[in-house]
Design a protein around this motif. Structure first.
Motif, PDB file in Angstrom:
ATOM      1  N   VAL A 161      10.137   0.513 -13.259  1.00  0.00           N
ATOM      2  CA  VAL A 161       9.262   0.797 -12.117  1.00  0.00           C
ATOM      3  C   VAL A 161       7.824   0.926 -12.597  1.00  0.00           C
ATOM      4  N   ARG A 162       7.618   1.633 -13.692  1.00  0.00           N
ATOM      5  CA  ARG A 162       6.275   1.845 -14.220  1.00  0.00           C
ATOM      6  C   ARG A 162       5.576   0.521 -14.534  1.00  0.00           C
ATOM      7  N   SER A 163       6.325  -0.459 -15.046  1.00  0.00           N
ATOM      8  CA  SER A 163       5.715  -1.734 -15.438  1.00  0.00           C
ATOM      9  C   SER A 163       5.132  -2.484 -14.251  1.00  0.00           C
ATOM     10  N   ARG A 164       5.601  -2.175 -13.045  1.00  0.00           N
ATOM     11  CA  ARG A 164       5.069  -2.857 -11.862  1.00  0.00           C
ATOM     12  C   ARG A 164       3.769  -2.244 -11.373  1.00  0.00           C
ATOM     13  N   TYR A 165       3.444  -1.024 -11.820  1.00  0.00           N
ATOM     14  CA  TYR A 165       2.275  -0.321 -11.289  1.00  0.00           C
ATOM     15  C   TYR A 165       1.290   0.147 -12.352  1.00  0.00           C
ATOM     16  N   GLU A 166       1.643   0.047 -13.607  1.00  0.00           N
ATOM     17  CA  GLU A 166       0.745   0.491 -14.663  1.00  0.00           C
ATOM     18  C   GLU A 166       0.711  -0.542 -15.778  1.00  0.00           C
ATOM     19  N   ARG A 167      -0.457  -0.694 -16.364  1.00  0.00           N
ATOM     20  CA  ARG A 167      -0.593  -1.565 -17.518  1.00  0.00           C
ATOM     21  C   ARG A 167      -0.489  -0.738 -18.787  1.00  0.00           C
ATOM     22  N   THR A 170       4.861  13.714  -9.928  1.00  0.00           N
ATOM     23  CA  THR A 170       5.924  14.713  -9.999  1.00  0.00           C
ATOM     24  C   THR A 170       6.635  14.666 -11.335  1.00  0.00           C
ATOM     25  N   VAL A 171       6.974  13.458 -11.781  1.00  0.00           N
ATOM     26  CA  VAL A 171       7.717  13.312 -13.039  1.00  0.00           C
ATOM     27  C   VAL A 171       6.888  13.790 -14.224  1.00  0.00           C
ATOM     28  N   ARG A 172       5.625  13.455 -14.234  1.00  0.00           N
ATOM     29  CA  ARG A 172       4.796  13.771 -15.405  1.00  0.00           C
ATOM     30  C   ARG A 172       4.319  15.218 -15.422  1.00  0.00           C
ATOM     31  N   THR A 173       3.912  15.742 -14.284  1.00  0.00           N
ATOM     32  CA  THR A 173       3.312  17.080 -14.290  1.00  0.00           C
ATOM     33  C   THR A 173       4.335  18.195 -14.143  1.00  0.00           C
ATOM     34  N   GLU A 174       5.451  17.925 -13.459  1.00  0.00           N
ATOM     35  CA  GLU A 174       6.427  18.991 -13.224  1.00  0.00           C
ATOM     36  C   GLU A 174       7.673  18.866 -14.093  1.00  0.00           C
ATOM     37  N   LEU A 175       8.077  17.625 -14.412  1.00  0.00           N
ATOM     38  CA  LEU A 175       9.280  17.430 -15.213  1.00  0.00           C
ATOM     39  C   LEU A 175       8.976  16.992 -16.643  1.00  0.00           C
ATOM     40  N   HIS A 176       7.707  16.726 -16.934  1.00  0.00           N
ATOM     41  CA  HIS A 176       7.258  16.408 -18.294  1.00  0.00           C
ATOM     42  C   HIS A 176       8.046  15.244 -18.886  1.00  0.00           C
ATOM     43  N   ALA A 177       8.103  14.175 -18.116  1.00  0.00           N
ATOM     44  CA  ALA A 177       8.781  12.968 -18.562  1.00  0.00           C
ATOM     45  C   ALA A 177       7.966  11.775 -18.070  1.00  0.00           C
ATOM     46  N   GLU A 178       8.473  10.579 -18.332  1.00  0.00           N
ATOM     47  CA  GLU A 178       7.809   9.363 -17.902  1.00  0.00           C
ATOM     48  C   GLU A 178       8.619   8.673 -16.814  1.00  0.00           C
ATOM     49  N   PRO A 179       7.949   7.957 -15.893  1.00  0.00           N
ATOM     50  CA  PRO A 179       8.687   7.190 -14.883  1.00  0.00           C
ATOM     51  C   PRO A 179       9.577   6.141 -15.544  1.00  0.00           C
ATOM     52  N   ARG A 180      10.547   5.672 -14.797  1.00  0.00           N
ATOM     53  CA  ARG A 180      11.431   4.632 -15.327  1.00  0.00           C
ATOM     54  C   ARG A 180      10.606   3.419 -15.738  1.00  0.00           C
ATOM     55  N   HIS A 196       0.836  -1.202   0.000  1.00  0.00           N
ATOM     56  CA  HIS A 196       0.000   0.000   0.000  1.00  0.00           C
ATOM     57  C   HIS A 196       0.872   1.253   0.000  1.00  0.00           C
ATOM     58  N   ARG A 197       1.886   1.300   0.858  1.00  0.00           N
ATOM     59  CA  ARG A 197       2.783   2.461   0.893  1.00  0.00           C
ATOM     60  C   ARG A 197       3.616   2.541  -0.392  1.00  0.00           C
ATOM     61  N   ALA A 198       3.973   1.391  -0.927  1.00  0.00           N
ATOM     62  CA  ALA A 198       4.725   1.392  -2.188  1.00  0.00           C
ATOM     63  C   ALA A 198       3.895   2.020  -3.301  1.00  0.00           C
ATOM     64  N   ARG A 199       2.627   1.658  -3.362  1.00  0.00           N
ATOM     65  CA  ARG A 199       1.734   2.230  -4.383  1.00  0.00           C
ATOM     66  C   ARG A 199       1.554   3.726  -4.183  1.00  0.00           C
ATOM     67  N   GLU A 200       1.368   4.185  -2.942  1.00  0.00           N
ATOM     68  CA  GLU A 200       1.242   5.616  -2.656  1.00  0.00           C
ATOM     69  C   GLU A 200       2.502   6.366  -3.077  1.00  0.00           C
ATOM     70  N   THR A 201       3.653   5.783  -2.780  1.00  0.00           N
ATOM     71  CA  THR A 201       4.918   6.422  -3.140  1.00  0.00           C
ATOM     72  C   THR A 201       5.075   6.493  -4.646  1.00  0.00           C
ATOM     73  N   TYR A 202       4.695   5.433  -5.341  1.00  0.00           N
ATOM     74  CA  TYR A 202       4.772   5.457  -6.808  1.00  0.00           C
ATOM     75  C   TYR A 202       3.852   6.526  -7.384  1.00  0.00           C
ATOM     76  N   ASP A 203       2.650   6.641  -6.833  1.00  0.00           N
ATOM     77  CA  ASP A 203       1.707   7.640  -7.346  1.00  0.00           C
ATOM     78  C   ASP A 203       2.264   9.055  -7.201  1.00  0.00           C
ATOM     79  N   ARG A 204       2.889   9.344  -6.066  1.00  0.00           N
ATOM     80  CA  ARG A 204       3.492  10.666  -5.891  1.00  0.00           C
ATOM     81  C   ARG A 204       4.651  10.866  -6.870  1.00  0.00           C
ATOM     82  N   TYR A 205       5.452   9.835  -7.027  1.00  0.00           N
ATOM     83  CA  TYR A 205       6.604   9.895  -7.931  1.00  0.00           C
ATOM     84  C   TYR A 205       6.171  10.150  -9.370  1.00  0.00           C
TER      85      TYR A 205
END
Length: 396
Positions: free
Chosen positions: A143-149, A130-140, A118-127
């Protein structure tokens, strides 16, 4: 009255090398606990620009030490299945340096190893936010493959590193790709992210390494040594440390003056100058005069927030940009300013660095470097100077 006593800051600085050398040391949590935030946090004095700059440099130095030590300790704790010890230091590191991607990735992994999905998912969501809205990039991707389809378009952030060299530590960005690599050198008051557009466009076809020169970005800010000869000497060491073989040396603006010196000192594959400050004395004096007009703002100007700085940046550039370049510019701007303890922002570059750099440019003869280039890069320079069609015909 005088009190001689150890402070948490001094103890932390003294013990940090131990943890860097032995990140699994049992005293790791206690050493990290000595870092209690910015030096003199909450101090409000009117001592002038010189004191403000000294305090800023010391605060940055302390943050960078905490960043390196925390990353090393957390990585070791996760490997040895002691992930719970890494949770609190990593959370503090993200608060100190919210755009340091590796800290987010390590914290996600620490929660996973600690069996707290649960905390891992919350941390990923914050990460990812930040990457998408402020840095205009995609997560690694890993890491992304473990939390997004599925797969979303867009580039990941480059890998960061702090490279320790004799007498200096330089911050670099590394876009992986084919060899030989390109080493990018930014211009006045810039940083490695100034060359983001090139890095993203060239990788993964070509590896692109961009560096914060000393006194800029996240690199060390010593009390002296900002001439172009010293910058070139730093980069010779960096090329050796990264094992870059026959790199293409690319310099933008003032960075081009550094590049022309550097290309003579290393086995460079080619030399590329972008809007380079390389010309006769009159040309260099004119360029220096333009820079002096805004150089005095580097340490005295404060911005109430990031949006205010970004608005200032666009007003200074006096140009309109499309959506793609705007995203690159905003990412660069996020790293170009430092948040101060009072909530305001200042540019990371130092006025002293700017002044010493331009003084050395005025004293140097970059044209002489190009008139009589090192034989190892002469053929590459001639090749770059030819039109593409001519090069294709010659190759055929």
């Amino acid at each position: 009255m005088r009190l001689d006593a150890d402070t948490d800051v001094e103890l932390f600085r003294d013990r940090a090398p131990l943890l860097l050398k032995h990140p699994d040391h049992p005293d790791g949590p206690a050493i990290l606990g000595l870092y209690r935030g910015d030096l003199c946090q909450g101090l409000a004095v009117s001592a002038g620009v010189a004191f403000d700059t000294w305090l800023y440099v010391e605060q940055e130095r302390l943050r960078q030490t905490f960043r390196r030590v925390c990353e090393a300790f957390a990585s070791a704790a996760i490997r040895s299945r002691r992930a719970e010890q890494a949770l609190e230091p990593l959370a503090r590191l993200i608060a100190v340096d919210p755009y340091f991607e590796e800290a987010h990735v390590l914290l996600i992994r620490a929660h996973e190893v600690a069996n707290d999905p649960h905390r891992a998912r919350e941390t990923y969501d914050r990460y990812q936010h930040t990457v998408r809205t402020e840095l205009h990039a995609e997560p690694r991707p890993a890491v992304r493959s473990r939390y997004e389809r599925g797969h979303r378009g867009g580039r990941s952030l480059p890998r960061e590193d702090m490279v320790t060299l004799p007498g200096i530590m330089l911050h670099i960005l590394d876009w992986p790709g084919g060899e030989p690599a390109i080493l990018g050198i930014h211009g006045s008051a810039g940083n490695a992210y100034s060359l983001t557009a090139l890095g993203e466009q060239l990788a993964p076809s070509v590896r692109f390494v961009s560096v914060d020169l000393r006194g800029h970005g996240f690199s060390d800010k010593p009390s002296a040594g900002y001439g172009i000869d010293q910058h070139a000497a730093d980069l010779v060491e960096l090329i050796g440390a990264l094992d870059l073989r026959r790199p293409v040396v690319l310099g933008h603006s003032l960075g081009a003056a550094v590049a022309t010196v550097l290309a003579r000192r290393v086995n460079a594959g080619a030399l590329v100058l972008l809007d380079g400050v390389v010309g006769d004395r009159a040309f260099r004096e004119n360029a220096a005069a333009l820079v002096r007009g805004w150089g005095s703002e580097l340490e005295s100007r404060r911005f109430g927030g990031f949006a205010e700085y970004l608005e200032h940046w666009y007003s200074e550039s006096r140009r309109a940009y499309t959506a793609g370049p705007e995203q690159w510019i905003e990412r660069y701007a996020r790293y170009a300013v430092a948040r101060l303890p009072d909530g305001t922002y200042r540019m990371r570059a130092l006025r002293q660095a700017l002044e010493e750099e331009w003084a050395s440019v005025l004293a140097a003869d970059g044209l002489a470097e190009l008139r009589d280039p090192d034989p190892r890069v002469l053929d590459a320079i001639r090749s770059i100077a030819q039109p593409p069609l001519t090069r294709r015909r010659a190759a055929g």
